[in-house]
Write a protein that holds these residues in place. Structure first.
Motif, short mmCIF file in Angstrom:
data_model
loop_
_atom_site.label_atom_id
_atom_site.label_comp_id
_atom_site.label_asym_id
_atom_site.label_seq_id
_atom_site.Cartn_x
_atom_site.Cartn_y
_atom_site.Cartn_z
N SER A 53 1.04 -2.51 0.42
CA SER A 53 1.63 -3.82 0.53
C SER A 53 0.72 -4.88 0.05
O SER A 53 0.85 -6.11 -0.39
CB SER A 53 2.17 -4.15 2.09
N ASP A 164 8.77 -3.53 -2.10
CA ASP A 164 7.83 -3.14 -1.29
C ASP A 164 8.76 -2.09 -0.21
O ASP A 164 9.21 -2.68 0.63
CB ASP A 164 6.93 -3.98 -0.47
N GLU A 165 8.95 -0.71 -0.61
CA GLU A 165 9.61 0.08 -0.07
C GLU A 165 11.02 -0.44 0.34
O GLU A 165 11.56 -0.37 1.44
CB GLU A 165 8.98 0.55 1.64
MG LIG Z 1 3.38 -1.39 3.47
#
Ligand SMILES: [Mg+2]
Ligand SMILES: Nc1ncnc2c1ncn2[C@@H]1O[C@H](COP(=O)(O)OP(=O)(O)O)[C@@H](O)[C@H]1O
Length: 263
Positions: A53, A164-165
């Protein structure tokens, strides 16, 4: 692919540390060098807390490196910009705005709203939210809310899409649907896409290139080009062989208990 040789990200000797309450610091990224090239679909995978991240937020310009530079098409990134769209795991929609208003809000912080608002329906259609323009976020499923977040990132025709995911909170079925939807959009628009995931199958299913990061301070452990034809079959022997290979790399990069996290 409409974006000829745009959306090249160059990461050069990037180091990022965070101060700790005890006066020490966490080295999240140490001396990272990497290029994300135009039009690729890159999956970033690595142990929890390794700095995935952080790397994405650096490219987004939300945080700045301590050392080194990050460039987009030769220009140093120093702040967020509309040419880099960002989607997080949890949809960040305004609860008091409708789907349409949330997506419209993304338009270059509204400066070009009048000229470009005609394009909004196109993006609503692109993410499959036609008919839900007037819905409020609480009336949407998790998958639909992520579609709206995606449309909001796409309205500015970003050269780079940072994810991000984005599917991490969705059920398996919705997640597989959304993987196909995101791939369709990427194939149509051709922006460089960097997607953090901790799902090895998702990475292999989607990416043209998988970047495996090691435990903190992260370095790039391995870069794997995925050349399988699409749509990829999750039970294909080549797919399964790549899965085994990546799990093996991750096993060395992280620790054994974490294996569960990638499956
Ligand atoms: Mg992360
Ligand atoms: N804003 C912050 N303040 C302090 N520490 C941070 C901050 N952001 C990230 N970190 C630390 O940096 C490391 C990498 O975090 P992160 O990039 O979120 O990892 P990942 O996304 O790979 O799980 C972790 O040890 C995390 O605790």
């Amino acid at each position: 692919m409409e974006m000829a040789n745009e959306g090249n990200i160059s990461i050069q000797r990037v180091r990022k540390t965070f101060p700790q309450p005890d006066g020490g610091e966490v080295v999240a990224l140490n001396n990272i060098d990497f290029d994300f090239t135009s039009g690729k679909f890159i999956s970033l995978i690595g142990p929890s807390g390794c700095g995935k991240s952080t790397l994405l937020r650096l490219i987004a310009g939300l945080i700045l490196p301590n050392n080194g530079i990050i460039e987009l098409d030769g220009e140093k990134i120093t702040s967020p910009g509309y040419e880099r769209g960002l989607v997080f795991q949890d949809p960040t929609l305004f609860p008091w705005k409708t789907v349409y208003e949330n997506i419209a809000f993304g338009l270059r912080a509204r400066k070009v709203y009048r000229e470009e608002k005609e394009s909004i329906p196109e993006f609503i259609k692109l993410v499959g939210l036609e008919g839900f323009e007037k819905s409020y976020p609480h009336q949407l499923s998790g998958g639909m809310a992520q579609r709206a977040s995606l449309a909001r990132a796409l309205v500015n025709n970003p050269k780079v899409l940072l994810l991000d995911e984005p599917l991490g909170a969705l059920d398996a079925f919705t997640r597989m649907n959304m993987q196909d939807e995101i791939l369709k959009i990427w194939e149509k628009r051709g922006m460089t896409t960097v997607m953090v995931t901790h799902d090895v199958d998702e990475a292999i299913y989607m990416a043209t290139q998988i970047v495996v990061m090691s435990a903190r301070p992260a370095k790039i452990e391995k870069v794997i080009n995925v050349e399988m034809s699409r749509p990829r079959q999750r039970d294909d022997p080549e797919f399964l062989a790549m899965r085994a290979k990546i799990l093996k790399i991750l096993h060395f990069a992280g620790n054994r208990e974490e294996l569960q996290y990638y499956l």
